[in-house]
Design a protein around this motif. Sequence first.
Motif, short mmCIF file in Angstrom:
data_model
loop_
_atom_site.label_atom_id
_atom_site.label_comp_id
_atom_site.label_asym_id
_atom_site.label_seq_id
_atom_site.Cartn_x
_atom_site.Cartn_y
_atom_site.Cartn_z
N MET A 146 1.75 7.43 -6.39
CA MET A 146 0.43 7.75 -7.33
C MET A 146 0.34 8.92 -6.91
O MET A 146 0.38 9.54 -5.56
CB MET A 146 -0.83 7.00 -6.89
N GLU A 172 3.98 1.75 -0.97
CA GLU A 172 4.78 1.94 -2.25
C GLU A 172 3.97 2.29 -3.51
O GLU A 172 3.89 3.33 -4.26
CB GLU A 172 5.33 0.62 -2.81
N ILE A 173 2.46 1.90 -3.45
CA ILE A 173 1.51 2.29 -4.45
C ILE A 173 1.04 3.83 -4.11
O ILE A 173 0.96 4.60 -5.24
CB ILE A 173 0.36 1.46 -4.54
N TYR A 185 0.76 -1.37 -0.11
CA TYR A 185 -0.02 -0.02 0.16
C TYR A 185 0.76 1.14 -0.06
O TYR A 185 0.68 2.28 -0.61
CB TYR A 185 -0.94 0.00 1.20
#
Length: 221
Positions: A62, A57-58, A55
């Motif tokens: 983003m 890293e994403i 989570y």
Amino acid sequence: MTWTILAASMLELLEAAVGTLRMTALAFLLAALLGLALAILRLAGGLAGRLAFLYIEIARGMPALTLLFLIYFGLAPLGIVLHAFPAAVVALGLNGAAYLAEVYRAGIQAVDPGQREAAQMLGLRRGQVMREITLPQALPIVLPPMGNYLVALLKDTSIASLISAPELMLRSRDLAGTYYLPMEYYLLAGAMYLVMAWPMMHGVRRLERHFARGRLQGGKT
């Protein structure tokens, strides 16, 4: 004439600035709480730790604007409809949680592990060690970067104007279009953001000096 129009608009801009501060406070609270949970899960390891890492890293990779659009527009076909203000709070909070999770993790890992081991040898459970030993010592380390994040978050709320969330930039844009005074209203909005951010920036600098002085004194003893 221009000054008269700007003066007449100040009440509307001040109300919008209050909305910006509310959005900032709520998003920061969400980011701080969720970020702490993510940091603890990541340090705990296992499946939960890997999911927390994924989570983080994403979300860090983003843009906040993309997440905002996903929550406001992307969830509607699934039957989840959020109004603009709560959608902005959730998006900014979820995005910020990933950054604060890394701040928390660095602060927790900076605490001498020997203290945690000694506390566990005395019979304290892992949760007690984290709550009573580790987090109080990590707090001085994480407060300055959290303050810097708060200042950045205040400015990032301006992206919520793209989904018509009630905040300062949206109202400035509306008034600029109504009276054909874009330069004047955007300069005024920038000045109002500066007035709101300056106490935060000053507080962050004071925190940094305070904790730097404490570490220096601790190193001399």
